[in-house]
Each structure stands twice: as structure tokens, then as C-alpha cells.
Design an enzyme around this catalytic site. Structure first.
Site, PDB file in Angstrom:
ATOM      1  N   CYS A 147       0.838  -1.195   0.000  1.00  0.00           N
ATOM      2  CA  CYS A 147       0.000   0.000   0.000  1.00  0.00           C
ATOM      3  C   CYS A 147       0.877   1.250   0.000  1.00  0.00           C
ATOM      4  O   CYS A 147       2.093   1.189   0.236  1.00  0.00           O
ATOM      5  CB  CYS A 147      -0.933   0.007   1.216  1.00  0.00           C
ATOM      6  SG  CYS A 147      -0.098   0.263   2.801  1.00  0.00           S
ATOM      7  N   CYS A 154       2.771   2.029   3.345  1.00  0.00           N
ATOM      8  CA  CYS A 154       3.891   1.131   3.602  1.00  0.00           C
ATOM      9  C   CYS A 154       5.079   1.470   2.713  1.00  0.00           C
ATOM     10  O   CYS A 154       6.235   1.325   3.120  1.00  0.00           O
ATOM     11  CB  CYS A 154       3.471  -0.326   3.400  1.00  0.00           C
ATOM     12  SG  CYS A 154       2.669  -1.064   4.852  1.00  0.00           S
ATOM     13  N   CYS A 180      -2.823  -4.855   1.326  1.00  0.00           N
ATOM     14  CA  CYS A 180      -1.378  -4.671   1.351  1.00  0.00           C
ATOM     15  C   CYS A 180      -0.698  -5.942   1.856  1.00  0.00           C
ATOM     16  O   CYS A 180      -1.108  -6.528   2.870  1.00  0.00           O
ATOM     17  CB  CYS A 180      -1.014  -3.489   2.246  1.00  0.00           C
ATOM     18  SG  CYS A 180       0.765  -3.237   2.470  1.00  0.00           S
ATOM     19  N   CYS A 188       1.220  -4.707   5.626  1.00  0.00           N
ATOM     20  CA  CYS A 188       0.419  -4.348   6.811  1.00  0.00           C
ATOM     21  C   CYS A 188      -0.909  -5.076   6.870  1.00  0.00           C
ATOM     22  O   CYS A 188      -1.642  -4.944   7.859  1.00  0.00           O
ATOM     23  CB  CYS A 188       0.190  -2.839   6.861  1.00  0.00           C
ATOM     24  SG  CYS A 188      -0.924  -2.196   5.583  1.00  0.00           S
ATOM     25  N   ASP A 217       2.604  -5.552  64.792  1.00  0.00           N
ATOM     26  CA  ASP A 217       2.011  -6.873  64.935  1.00  0.00           C
ATOM     27  C   ASP A 217       0.503  -6.750  65.109  1.00  0.00           C
ATOM     28  O   ASP A 217      -0.033  -5.678  65.402  1.00  0.00           O
ATOM     29  CB  ASP A 217       2.622  -7.602  66.138  1.00  0.00           C
ATOM     30  CG  ASP A 217       4.091  -7.946  65.914  1.00  0.00           C
ATOM     31  OD1 ASP A 217       4.495  -8.055  64.732  1.00  0.00           O
ATOM     32  OD2 ASP A 217       4.825  -8.087  66.916  1.00  0.00           O
TER      33      ASP A 217
END
Length: 593
Positions: free
Chosen positions: A21, A24, A158, A161, A394
């Protein structure tokens, strides 16, 4: 205009043909201009196609220009030859006819021919209608083919991706994320967007990197894998601003605030990564909390170990085309922890500080931390907490005086701001919920303030009051000497009662001062000021000689402690200043809110 350079053209051509794409491709071109990712991907794709077509046109135009130059030279020669022919033609006409009028007519006709030739040349320069008519159908056909190619490129998933930068980077998806955050009803000032991706995207990106690496290397250039823009970053550059806008313009930060986690999954994750398990089996080990062994970390580790030749042997390069996109699994919100601090008093001798569980069985119904946490969790709408205090008493010891400092880390609070009046009301609610405890100085603090609470604990001074029993009857004068003892150093071996949870060691502690008050022949009150961390019970009864010196040795009789109260804590000036500073900052914060 995309910020691309001449060296990027082979990368663009390779990745376009591989099925990447537009966004990318920008990542592989190492484009760090965020605005380039935010523009619609259709526009980016058009610019990429224009970017590489300019290169092809310039290459095709060079030989055409050279050919045109040669044609002009031939045309000049033809014109020169035609001129010679005209001269011989004139001579022939003059000789054959001898008629000046005919010659003039011929010349006139020749002149007319030249004019028509000039008109033809002019018309030819503007492309004759017949030539244009022949070209138009081809141009229309070529244009439709380009449109079809563009439409096909837009519809393709794509190969790197798997649609994340195509289908999930628009305003529609950002609005869905913003609505999911609103539904959780968090109170926050800043936003952090985090992204979880399918593991096979690492494999596909590695494959594409190898695909363009050789092309780039042949051009004498270098494309390092670390230079490629991470997919997560590209996604954030596009989406986080849109999500912020959908939430009213809240600030986007890189740390802290509300963490909005977006998780993507893909159905073919195991299939794409399966070959790595056979090549690098030691990288993939089953985990209890993981549904698949192909975690992102494991895949990255395997890709670092596998050689290029071995990878290309088992995985296609470039990656194969797929018809299925990633899917958005969900949106998870997690707010950064909030810290509150204060002091508590404990008035009950049967209340532990924390839940008392032995062998899976609860011994007492409640604890100090639970009584405080119940109202705090409700007010801040937190999912959990971590309790911490400066020391601990305690179960049978009361904490009186100004109280013991404590702090709580509230996990994933939905509410993060309380006004001064609301904080006061919260404190009152805690105190009214039980008569066993009481809190004071409740305030919101920073993480650093919580850690500082533990600093210098051994330098603090603590005051105690104990009810002591003696086996041998005593007189008032028998305990007067105790008040004269100052700065008594003790060697305390880890007490037997805490040996199961503390390391065996000998610790030196100091008793700064003591004062005894006679009650009866077998009882007296003992007031002590000691170094913090001193085991008072063991000092009184000796713990079978594990604490030396002890009160048994001093009085020459067996002694034991019946009751013990923590009366107060003397703190160093640094701790005091820190407490005042936290309160001051908290006061300013509540005023601003």
C-alpha cells in the site's frame, strides 16, 4: 507533494509491483514527514504513480528528441535539393517555351505551391485532424487501463500491513475508538495510544525488506532494516490525532495518562509464522498466558537468528497476496496508577495490617489496608491497589500518636481528581466505617513520594509503651536504674516468629532511652525510644537469648510483654520536608481543580 528523492524510485517501483500500500511504501522510503501519512491513501498512491511515471517519460523522451534532431537535418537537406531542382526546372521551362508569360505563370504556380507547402507545414505542427483522430482511441484505451490498475491497487490488501494502514486509518475508525474510550467513563488529561499487531507482520516486512534490499544495493545504496518506519508509528501518526479530536482535543503524550490499547489480529498468523518454528524451535516455547507460541517477541527473535538464504528458502519474497485484512479485536483502556498517602491509627489488638492468611485459610475477618481501601477504591473507581507503609506493627499492637505513614497505589483508576472537600469527605467516610482505625492527612502524591517514604527508615526514632510482666516479684526501687540507661546497643538475631519470612541475620539496633513506671510486684509500664526496626518484644523477653542484652538479663528474672503500643515516630528533617511538600503540592492541585 511527497518528500521523495531520486534514490527512492527503485524502492517505489519494486513495492508497488509487489502489492504494498502507499503508506507502507513511504515507510520503506524512510519518510518521517507525518503529514505524508495523514493524507488520503488514494492521493498518496496517485503521487507515487506520477513519481515513477515521470522517470519513465524522461527516459522515453531522450531517444525521441535525438530522432527528431536527425529528421530536421534530413529535412534541411531535402529543402536544399529541392531548391536545386527548381533552378533546373526554371531553365527547362524557359528553354522549351521561351514564353515569359508562361514562365511567369509557372513561377506564380510554383509560388502558390510554396504557400500551400508552408500552410501544410504549419498545419502539420498543430497535429492534423486525421492524425488526432487516429490517436484518440488509443489514449482513451490507455487511460481506462490506468484507471482499472488504480482501482485494483486500491482494492488490494497490502502484503505488508494486511490492511491496517488502509482500512483502519480514517476518521470512521478513529471515531469508533473514541466512542469505546468514552464508554469506559475515565477521567483523564492526556492520552497514549498503544498498538498490538499480529506477529506475522514482522515476517512480511522482513520479506519485503529482502525484496528491495538487492535492488537498492545494486544502485550503490543501503537500506538498513532499522531505518524503516515502524508500522506502529505510522499508524499512530495518522490515527492518534483523530482519536484525540474525537475526545475533545485531549493532549497526546508518549508516557502516562490514559493508555488506549488497540489490538489487531489476523486469521493466518500461525500459518505465516509456522516455518520459523521448524527453523528456530528454541525461540518458540509454550506460555501459560498465551494462546499461541507465535508471539511478537518470539518471531522477532527468530528473524534475528535466521539467515537470509534460509529465510528465502522457506518464505516467499515478496510476500504472497492475501484477500483477508486484519481485524480490530478490541480497544482496551488502562489509566496510569494514582498514588495517595496519609497516616493511620490502629486501636484494635486483633487487627492485622494486611490480610492474615495461613495455609490458604484466613485467620481474621479484616485488616487495616482493607478497611482503608474499601472507601478509596469506591471513590476513585479503581480496579485494585497495592498497600505500603513505613514499617508495620504486629496484630496485637496498637498504633497511637500521630499515626503510621502509609501509601496506596491505585490500579487503573477511572477517576483521578478529587477536590479538597471531596478528599476530606473520603477521609471522614473511612473513619466512620470502623472504630478500629482512623486516618489523617489523606492526599494525592506522586510515585516518587511513595518511594521516599521507605528512605531512611532505620534513621527514624520510634516511641513505644509496653506493659511488662516479671516472674520474680519486684519493688519500685528495682526498676529505677532502667531510666539511667542511654544509647544501649542491641545485637538482635532474626526473631523466631518472623524467621519464615525474613533472612537470618544479626542486626544492631539502639535503644536511645527508657523509663519504667511501677504498677504492682509483677507488672510495670515501660516507655522506650528506640531506633526504627528494633524488635521490642524480643528485647523484653530475650527470644531465648537471640537478642542481647535484653530486659531479662538487666532485671535478673524472666520477663514478658503483655501489651505494646506504638506511641509516635520521630522522623528526620528530610522526611518531614517531603511530607510538607507533598501536602503543599496536593493543596495546589485541589485548588486548581
Amino acid at each position: 507533494m511527497l518528500p521523495l528523492k531520486e534514490k527512492d524510485k527503485p524502492i517505489v517501483q519494486k513495492l508497488l509491483s509487489a502489492g504494498c500500500c502507499a503508506r507502507c511504501i513511504l515507510r520503506f522510503c524512510c519518510t518521517r514527514v507525518q503529514a505524508a501519512y495523514r493524507q488520503p491513501q488514494q492521493e498518496t498512491l496517485k503521487e507515487l504513480l506520477a513519481f515513477i511515471s515521470n522517470t519513465e517519460n524522461s527516459k522515453s523522451q531522450d531517444p525521441a528528441a535525438s530522432e527528431s534532431t536527425g529528421d530536421n537535418k534530413s529535412q534541411d537537406a531535402a529543402v536544399s535539393e529541392s531548391t536545386g531542382d527548381n533552378k533546373s526546372q526554371d531553365a527547362a521551362v524557359s528553354e522549351s517555351t521561351g514564353d515569359n508569360k508562361s514562365h511567369d505563370a509557372a513561377v506564380s504556380e510554383s509560388t502558390g505551391d510554396n504557400k500551400s507547402h508552408d500552410a501544410a507545414v504549419s498545419e502539420a505542427a498543430e497535429d492534423p485532424p486525421s492524425k488526432r483522430a487516429k490517436l484518440e482511441p488509443n489514449e482513451t484505451k490507455a487511460g481506462s487501463e490506468e484507471e482499472e490498475e488504480d482501482a485494483a491497487a486500491k482494492s488490494r490488501v497490502c502484503v505488508v500491513c494486511l490492511g491496517i494502514l488502509q482500512e483502519f486509518c480514517d476518521i470512521t475508525q478513529a471515531v469508533k475508538i473514541a466512542e469505546a474510550v468514552k464508554a469506559e467513563k475515565y477521567e483523564f488529561d492526556s492520552l497514549l495510544l498503544s498498538v498490538s499487531l499480529p506477529a506475522q507482520l514482522c515476517v512480511r516486512e522482513h520479506s519485503c525488506w529482502l525484496h528491495v534490499k538487492k535492488e537498492v544495493r545494486d544502485k550503490g545504496l543501503v537500506l538498513d532494516k532499522d531505518d524503516i518506519i515502524p508500522l506502529k508509528e505510522a499508524f499512530k501518526w495518522v490515527v492518534q490525532g483523530l482519536v484525540s479530536k474525537g475526545l475533545g482535543g485531549v493532549a497526546v503524550v508518549t508516557k502516562g495518562g490514559l493508555d488506549v490499547g488497540v489490538e489487531f489480529t489476523h486469521e493466518a498468523t500461525d500459518a505465516d509464522c509456522h516455518f520459523l518454528a521448524s527453523v528456530c524451535p528454541d525461540c518458540f516455547k509454550p506460555a501459560k498466558n498465551k494462546q499461541s507460541v507465535f508471539t511478537r517477541m518470539a518471531v522477532v527473535k527468530a528473524l534475528e537468528k535466521i539467515s537470509e538464504a534460509n529465510f528465502l528458502k522457506h518464505s516467499p519474497c515478496p510476500p504472497t497476496q492475501t484477500s483477508s485484512c486484519c481485524s480490530l479485536q478490541g480497544v482496551q483502556c488502562l489509566h496510569v496508577s494514582l498514588f495517595i498517602a496519609g497516616r493511620y491509627n490502629k486501636f484494635c489488638r486483633s487487627l492485622p495490617q494486611t490480610p492474615w492468611v495461613i495455609d490458604g485459610e484466613r485467620r481474621m475477618e479484616s485488616s487495616v489496608e482493607e478497611l482503608i481501601a474499601a472507601s478509596v477504591l469506591s471513590s476513585f473507581r479503581a480496579e485494585g491497589f497495592n498497600f505500603s507503609s513505613s514499617g508495620r506493627e504486629d496484630v496485637d499492637v496498637r498504633t497511637l500518636g500521630n499515626g503510621r505513614p502509609f501509601a496506596m497505589e491505585l490500579l487503573n483508576p477511572h477517576r483521578t481528581r478529587l477536590s479538597r472537600a471531596e478528599m476530606k469527605q473520603l477521609q471522614e467516610t473511612i473513619n466512620e466505617s470502623s472504630d478500629k482505625i482512623r486516618v489523617r492527612d489523606l492526599q494525592i502524591v506522586s510515585r516518587d513520594a511513595m518511594s521516599r517514604m521507605k528512605e531512611g527508615e532505620e534513621e527514624k526514632t520510634k516511641s513505644y509503651t509496653a506493659l511488662v510482666w516479671t516472674r520474680k516479684p519486684i519493688q519500685r526501687d528495682d526498676i529505677i536504674f532502667i531510666g539511667d540507661i542511654k544509647e544501649l546497643t542491641l545485637d538482635q538475631k532474626t526473631p523466631l516468629r518472623v524467621l519464615h519470612r525474613r533472612a537470618l541475620a544479626v542486626r544492631q539496633r539502639v535503644v536511645h532511652s527508657m523509663n519504667a513506671r511501677f504498677l504492682d510486684p509483677h507488672h510495670f509500664h515501660l516507655e522506650l525510644k528506640t531506633q526504627a526496626g528494633t524488635y521490642i518484644k524480643e528485647f523484653v523477653h530475650g527470644d531465648f537469648g537471640r537478642t542481647k542484652p535484653n530486659l531479662c538479663e538487666l532485671l535478673q528474672t524472666d520477663t514478658d510483654i503483655l501489651e505494646l503500643d506504638v506511641e509516635g515516630r520521630g522522623v528526620s528533617s528530610i522526611v518531614t520536608l517531603m511530607t510538607h511538600r507533598c501536602f503543599f503540592l496536593s493543596h495546589l492541585r485541589t485548588l486548581d481543580s
